[in-house]
Design an enzyme around this catalytic site. Structure first.
Site, PDB file in Angstrom:
ATOM      1  N   HIS A  57      57.013  21.131  42.689  1.00  0.00           N
ATOM      2  CA  HIS A  57      56.197  20.831  41.507  1.00  0.00           C
ATOM      3  C   HIS A  57      55.384  22.029  41.042  1.00  0.00           C
ATOM      4  O   HIS A  57      54.870  22.040  39.939  1.00  0.00           O
ATOM      5  CB  HIS A  57      55.168  19.754  41.863  1.00  0.00           C
ATOM      6  CG  HIS A  57      55.746  18.404  41.972  1.00  0.00           C
ATOM      7  ND1 HIS A  57      55.236  17.447  42.810  1.00  0.00           N
ATOM      8  CD2 HIS A  57      56.797  17.840  41.352  1.00  0.00           C
ATOM      9  CE1 HIS A  57      55.942  16.345  42.699  1.00  0.00           C
ATOM     10  NE2 HIS A  57      56.903  16.571  41.833  1.00  0.00           N
ATOM     11  N   HIS A  58      55.196  22.988  41.935  1.00  0.00           N
ATOM     12  CA  HIS A  58      54.335  24.145  41.670  1.00  0.00           C
ATOM     13  C   HIS A  58      52.936  23.685  41.276  1.00  0.00           C
ATOM     14  O   HIS A  58      52.285  24.310  40.420  1.00  0.00           O
ATOM     15  CB  HIS A  58      54.946  25.036  40.581  1.00  0.00           C
ATOM     16  CG  HIS A  58      56.418  25.261  40.792  1.00  0.00           C
ATOM     17  ND1 HIS A  58      56.918  26.082  41.768  1.00  0.00           N
ATOM     18  CD2 HIS A  58      57.498  24.710  40.190  1.00  0.00           C
ATOM     19  CE1 HIS A  58      58.236  26.048  41.742  1.00  0.00           C
ATOM     20  NE2 HIS A  58      58.613  25.218  40.800  1.00  0.00           N
ATOM     21  N   CYS A  59      52.505  22.602  41.876  1.00  0.00           N
ATOM     22  CA  CYS A  59      51.161  22.050  41.620  1.00  0.00           C
ATOM     23  C   CYS A  59      50.939  21.690  40.158  1.00  0.00           C
ATOM     24  O   CYS A  59      49.807  21.735  39.671  1.00  0.00           O
ATOM     25  CB  CYS A  59      50.053  22.993  42.085  1.00  0.00           C
ATOM     26  SG  CYS A  59      50.181  23.390  43.827  1.00  0.00           S
ATOM     27  N   CYS A  60      51.996  21.398  39.412  1.00  0.00           N
ATOM     28  CA  CYS A  60      51.760  20.981  38.015  1.00  0.00           C
ATOM     29  C   CYS A  60      52.668  19.804  37.659  1.00  0.00           C
ATOM     30  O   CYS A  60      53.570  19.935  36.830  1.00  0.00           O
ATOM     31  CB  CYS A  60      51.871  22.131  37.029  1.00  0.00           C
ATOM     32  SG  CYS A  60      53.305  23.169  37.228  1.00  0.00           S
ATOM     33  N   GLN A  61      52.383  18.669  38.279  1.00  0.00           N
ATOM     34  CA  GLN A  61      53.153  17.449  38.032  1.00  0.00           C
ATOM     35  C   GLN A  61      53.179  17.043  36.557  1.00  0.00           C
ATOM     36  O   GLN A  61      54.228  16.590  36.084  1.00  0.00           O
ATOM     37  CB  GLN A  61      52.615  16.287  38.880  1.00  0.00           C
ATOM     38  CG  GLN A  61      53.023  16.365  40.339  1.00  0.00           C
ATOM     39  CD  GLN A  61      52.062  17.163  41.183  1.00  0.00           C
ATOM     40  OE1 GLN A  61      51.345  18.015  40.673  1.00  0.00           O
ATOM     41  NE2 GLN A  61      52.021  16.902  42.469  1.00  0.00           N
TER      42      GLN A  61
END
Lengths: 105, 132
Positions: A57-61
């Site tokens: 997700h690269h911390c960006c859901q």
């Protein structure tokens, strides 16, 4: 930025590969997905081929929801990377497709 | 690979006589919703829906196949065996396909993919035991 442009150009040659974001003048990374292969599977095969990328997700859901994907793969570049590394990345992605191709077609 | 291409037991039960467990893995976005029909302390049937990578889906496919007809304790033992398989040990499974996942223990980052379905099973067993 030059590396990212070269990467986008090389990766666009791969059938079934989606690059997210602008195709030119990008920051030093390329976010992508390969059709029908989960990015974590892509990352594992690439790792075995000696290519380190990030997947998930690269911390960006919210962005993932907006892109309508569960997750993405991301190759990023730094001072020590060269065009040769990108060629290795492309070869490794083709191997990934071959490996999973048996499962999904 | 066959379990990834043709997952077994994918779907939902129409009635409400089953235990449902929704679990996701926030780090990678894998999701599973497992349903089990438990009667007289035995798993009569199991189904799942979910999205995820080859490892998590094939693991869920095998798990749902393997637990059918087993008692809750047998299923729990299987979950324990699966944990030891992920630690690099070599337990035997009646449902032999599962042993194909032993290679996952060499990829620490992927163990969570394989165990997602089994963690859902553990929760399901807990819930089913409470209902009784």
């Amino acid at each position: 930025m030059q590396l990212a442009d070269y990467a986008v150009q090389r990766m666009s040659e791969i059938e079934g590969l989606t690059v997210y974001g602008p195709l030119k003048n990008r920051a030093g990374l390329v976010t992508f997905n390969v059709d029908d292969i989960h990015p974590h599977d892509v990352a594992t095969v690439l790792d075995a081929e000696g290519v380190a990328i990030r997947a998930g997700h690269h911390c960006c859901q919210p962005l993932m929801r907006w892109l309508n994907v569960t997750a993405t793969a991301r190759a990023s570049f730094y001072l020590y990377n060269t065009e040769d590394d990108i060629d290795k990345l492309v070869t490794a992605i083709l191997k990934t497709k071959e490996y999973f191709g048996h499962a999904i077609r | 690979m066959d379990h990834y291409k043709n997952p077994r037991n994918r779907g939902r039960f129409e009635d409400s006589e089953s235990v449902t467990i929704d679990l996701n893995n926030p780090t990678c976005g894998d999701k599973i919703s497992l349903q089990m029909k438990v009667r007289d302390g035995k798993v009569q049937d199991a189904k799942f829906i979910g999205e995820g990578c080859s490892i998590s889906l094939s693991s869920a496919s095998m798990m749902t196949d393997a637990i059918k007809g087993k008692t809750l304790d047998e299923a729990l033992n299987m979950a324990e065996s699966f944990s030891s398989l992920m630690k690099g040990e070599h337990p035997e499974f009646e449902y032999e396909d599962i042993e194909a996942l032993s290679g996952v223990s060499k990829f620490p980052a992927r163990i969570k993919c394989a165990t997602l379905a089994w963690n859902a099973l553990r929760k399901g067993i807990e819930q089913a035991k409470e209902v009784k």
